[in-house]
Motif scaffolding. Structure first.
Motif: not given
Length: 978
Positions: A170-177, A663-666
């Motif tokens: 979630l912290v890497r997800a885009r569109g959550l500025d 943003g999704r993968l470690s």
């Protein structure tokens, strides 16, 4: 009771935050950024840390209060000690409930976070994890589109693996500025092997969180705290003593203030203080505290009363006393300890026998009133040494955890059940399943949790167990699962395991396990190039699937019948893939829809139909994400698209895709899938970011050589040749390339042709060199082999023909035969197929060849070269292809060409003179003299005549006062002119 106790009996803690002005200001500033619209596309992260009782919760509450006052949406979740065992994803469930209410959404229980209660529930598919992530991300996107959202998670030091994994994504997800994540944790509990350490390190790399470390309060702040707690000023000596004894810890100080008695007799240590304060409680209240310490929060009153065994009136009186003196607090008709430290104190005070008895009573009470809290029940039974009940409820808790996507925590419960199996009489009856079934279920959740090596070992145990039971159906099924886990673990043996499973698992009666096994075996044959064998097997699989009524397997099988022809460019076979893909998507079948999309994109990529590969990505990746295949087949689909975007010159799009993947993968997952990102690593090479991709190529080559990825050694080899030419790695021998080409198949011709063209450019020495003829003969043999291979294709892709032509052109150039006309033809082909970077390189090579062919003296040639270089320069600058741009600039400088200024830099012209009066041109000649070049070689390099080069050399010798070239070079080095 003293006056002090009369005051604190109603309030033990301060009603407002004391001190922390600087920390609050910093937190408020971060909150203000989110309220103003954020700083970028990703969420912001704030971590609040400090020792237990230092005031993390109080600071968090203040920030949440300010967020709510500013009309931001706030959600908060609490992690529990042993939370993975008790109730995995508890904090996430709290947050989703808060967000769901804020969005006015109503989720029925089967879509929410309720845990399943039946051990007979089937294991969930991989989609369980995807649904959880999608729900959280969708809620956050929906709400953050309306305004700021603050998500807080307390006590991250107790977080379970599934919670940490979800947060990482979630912290890497885009569109959550406009989203702010706030996490609190006890820094004093983080030993070097604590599971939170790698999570925090990963956050540091990807989210660059802001941090607030809470230090102890100073003496002045302690005076203020004491006055706030007691409601009146405190004597200076008293407050100083409190500050000294508490070490500036607010919770400890509040407990000290709540203890009746002389300051000189105050106990030392939080444990002693809490116990001293509890001495005024009666037996019923103390009994409630001891039992409550065994239960996870929030504590249901009915559960607590049942476990304590008090009648209603006595229980009510005891709870009133505990709440009045702030040992417990009431929240939403349930009870919590005022601070976890209080709970920890009373739990630690339990004697061994008392502990066992209270855990057993708590387990029975939960089973009676809250049977859905299976994880907690299982743990309590285990703590109480009630092994049969622990086995039964562990299996149930594992199924419940798996049903909400908490695969890691399900694995922990299954692990306990496996450990208990041989310690319990009639374990099968207790567990409701066989040990073999238990091992297989444990293997599946381990695989979903990405514990691939654990999954492999469990599957091996399951296969061995089935073999001992002489159960070929179960053994075959376990071996089938093992083959998949081996692939995920990047370990050898997948093919042999499938062969063994095919031998063991009976063909009759037709079973789903046999159909899946035969499908995997057929696909392996297909990718091994055994197309005829594969087609026959796929027909059989399709018939089996029809009998079983499994449309997904049927569609997958029918899609790949003739896939070998699709790889060769057969339009009918390609259309079949398209049609079956649409059918799989219409069926919403995750496995079928993802595997067909991946293989269709692969076929199109091998045929050079790059735009179609890129167009397939958007819908295909969304489908893979929705069905939980984003971290596996979705990555391969994106990897194929990256390889297509590289020649198309859509590098900014590729960069956006890589950012989304990151943003999704470690970092661990991206390392595991390094071979899927070859298109991006090649773009990085094209941009001159060589150092960043050396490890990626080496990892990719390692994976290709072990068979983990098939056919990827050609693009890997191309990149390695480029890196070797740039001096970033050791030189690559021509025999190494021969090894890469040893298993060339027709469907790999395009990637192999690019490799050969690259080898022809970098590995063939100039004419006259000792190894020139042998190298030309070797590369010519490769080209002939590729042309024969291309004859097997139904349609030869124009891109393949272009690479073969380019390989031949490189050989002509290396043999000293400039071929500007051949480069012109390649420019046309690359332009026609929208391969911008390849076209720009070909223009550069055409200009260089044109100038060398005519000596750079023809006005027409120079004008043509200027136009070619100017256009190539614009493309290189637009793409960020720095090595190509610098090569163009260098050629323009040496040839004295002034490039068109529209979008490109002017070539550097040296106007300054050296201390010896050397001109810029003479310095260029001097550098070549230092290299030992003859006048003729200097003329060829600078596109001037041999006579002009001789004049420049004579002038240099005169100006330097040198007797010969050797002396001139020595003077130049001594005076740093080179």
């Amino acid at each position: 009771m003293s006056a002090i106790m009369e005051t604190v009996s109603k309030r033990v803690s301060s009603e407002h935050i004391v001190g922390r002005a600087a920390e609050l200001a910093r937190g408020a500033a971060i909150l203000e950024q989110v309220l103003d619209g954020g700083l970028g596309r990703s969420p912001q992260v704030l971590l609040v840390s400090g020792e237990a009782g230092i005031g993390k919760t109080r600071l968090l509450e203040e920030l949440l209060h300010r967020a709510a006052a500013a009309d931001a949406i706030a959600a908060c979740g609490h992690c529990l000690e042993h939370g993975g065992e008790i109730r995995p994803l508890t904090a996430v469930a709290d947050i989703l409930d808060d967000l769901g209410r804020a969005a006015s959404l109503h989720h029925p229980p089967d879509q929410g976070m309720e845990l399943a209660t039946s051990a007979a529930d089937p294991l969930p598919p991989a989609e369980a994890v995807a649904r959880l992530f999608d729900r959280a991300r969708s809620l956050l996107r929906e709400l953050s589109a309306r305004g700021a959202v603050v998500v807080a998670i307390e006590d991250l030091h107790w977080s379970d693996r599934s919670t940490r994994r979800l947060l990482t994504e979630l912290v890497r997800a885009r569109g959550l500025d406009r989203v702010l994540f706030i996490g609190t944790y006890r820094s004093d509990e983080l030993h070097r092997r604590h599971p939170l350490i790698p999570f925090l390190a990963d956050l540091e790399q990807t989210a660059r969180p802001e941090r607030i470390e809470l230090a102890p309060l100073n003496e002045k702040e302690m005076v203020e705290l004491a006055a706030a707690v007691l409601g009146r000023p405190v004597a200076e000596g008293r407050s100083r003593d409190i500050a000294r004894r508490s070490g500036g810890n607010p919770f400890y100080a509040e407990e000290l203030l709540a203890v009746d008695g002389d300051a000189d007799r105050l106990p030392t240590g939080v444990r002693h203080v809490v116990l001293a304060r509890s001495q005024s409680l009666d037996a019923d209240a103390l009994s409630c505290l001891r039992v409550a310490s065994t239960l996870a929060q929030p504590i249901d009153p009915a559960v607590l009363r049942e476990a304590v065994g008090l009648e209603i009136s006595r229980f009510g009186s005891a709870i009133d006393a505990l709440c009045r003196q702030r040992f417990l607090t009431e929240h939403h008709s349930a009870y919590r300890f005022r601070h976890d430290l209080v709970r920890e104190v009373f739990l630690a005070e339990l004697l061994p026998g008392e502990r066992t008895e209270l855990f057993a009573r708590a387990a029975r009470a939960l089973e009676a009133y809250q049977p859905e809290r299976l994880g907690e029940i299982a743990r309590l039974h285990a703590e109480a040494a009630q092994l049969p009940d622990a086995l039964r409820t562990s299996v149930q808790a594992a199924a419940a955890a798996a049903s909400i996507g908490a695969s890691a925590e399900a694995g922990e419960h299954y692990g306990r059940a496996i450990d208990l199996w041989h310690r319990v009489g009639d374990p099968r009856d207790r567990a409701g399943l066989s040990r073999l079934q238990l091992l297989r279920r444990a293997g599946e959740v381990a695989d979903l949790a990405r514990d691939f090596d654990v999954a492999v070992e469990l599957a091996k145990q399951a296969a061995a167990e089935a073999r001992e039971l002489d159960d070929p159906f179960e053994e075959g099924a376990a071996l089938f699962e093992l083959s998949g886990y081996l692939w995920n673990a990047s370990r050898p043996g997948m093919e042999e395991t499938i062969e063994r499973a095919m031998e063991v698992l009976p063909r009759e009666p037709v079973t789903m396990e046999r159909a899946r096994l035969e499908l995997r075996s057929a696909m392996n044959s297909l990718f091994a190039g055994e197309t005829t064998k594969a087609d026959v097997a796929l027909e059989s699989v399709a018939d089996m699937a029809t009998q079983l009524g499994d449309r997904g397997i049927e569609v997958t099988a029918r899609a790949h019948i003739g896939y070998g022809r699709a790889l060769l460019g057969d339009d009918g076979a390609l259309q079949n893939l398209h049609d079956q893909l649409q059918l799989a998507w219409a069926l919403d079948d995750g496995p079928a829809g993802t595997v067909i999309a991946v293989n269709l994109s692969h076929a199109l990529l091998q045929l050079g139909r790059f735009s179609e590969v890129a167009d397939l990505l958007t819908e295909g990746a969304a489908f893979a994400d929705r069905h939980g295949f984003g971290p596996t087949r979705g990555v391969i689909l994106e990897g194929n698209a990256l390889q297509a975007l590289e020649p198309l010159g859509r590098w900014d799009q590729a960069e956006a895709i890589m950012a989304e993947i990151g943003g999704r993968l470690s970092a661990e997952t991206m390392h595991r899938w390094a071979s899927a990102f070859l298109g991006w690593t090649q773009i990085q090479v094209n941009r001159g970011h060589h150092a960043e991709v050396v490890s990626n190529y080496r990892r990719g080559l390692e994976m290709a050589e072990t068979g983990y990825y098939d056919g990827d050694d050609f693009p890997i080899g191309t990149g390695l040749l480029e890196l070797a030419a740039a001096g970033l790695i050791e030189p690559i021998a021509i025999n190494t390339v021969e090894g890469w080409l040893h298993h060339l198949r027709a469907e790999d011709s395009l990637m192999a042709a690019r490799l050969v063209a690259t080898a022809a450019r970098h590995l063939v020495p100039p004419a006259g060199s000792d190894d020139h003829e042998a190298a030309v003969e070797t590369v010519t043999g490769w080209i002939d082999r590729l042309e024969r291979s291309a004859d097997e294709l139904v349609v030869v892709p124009p891109v393949l023909a272009a690479w073969l032509d380019q390989a031949g052109t490189e050989l002509a150039e290396a043999s000293g035969n400039p071929a500007p006309d051949r480069w012109a033809g390649l420019v046309s082909i690359w332009d026609e197929h929208e391969c911008r970077f390849f076209a720009a390189e070909a223009r550069y090579r055409q200009a260089d060849s044109l100038l060398r062919a005519g000596g750079g003296r023809s006005a027409a040639d120079r004008a043509n070269a200027t136009a070619l270089l100017s256009q190539a320069h614009r493309t290189a600058a637009d793409l960020g292809a720095e090595p190509l741009r610098l090569s163009i600039d260098d050629l323009a400088r040496r040839a004295r060409l002034r490039l068109e200024e529209d979008g490109c830099d002017k070539p550097p012209v040296r106007t300054e003179t050296s201390p010896f009066g050397l001109t810029g041109r003479e310095l260029e000649v001097l550098n070549l003299v230092n290299e030992g070049r003859s006048n003729g070689e200097i003329g060829d390099a600078l596109f001037i005549s041999t006579k002009t080069a001789s004049v420049h050399v004579s002038n240099i010798l005169r100006k330097l006062g040198a007797a010969n070239r050797i002396e001139a070079a020595a003077i130049a080095r001594r005076h740093q002119l080179l």
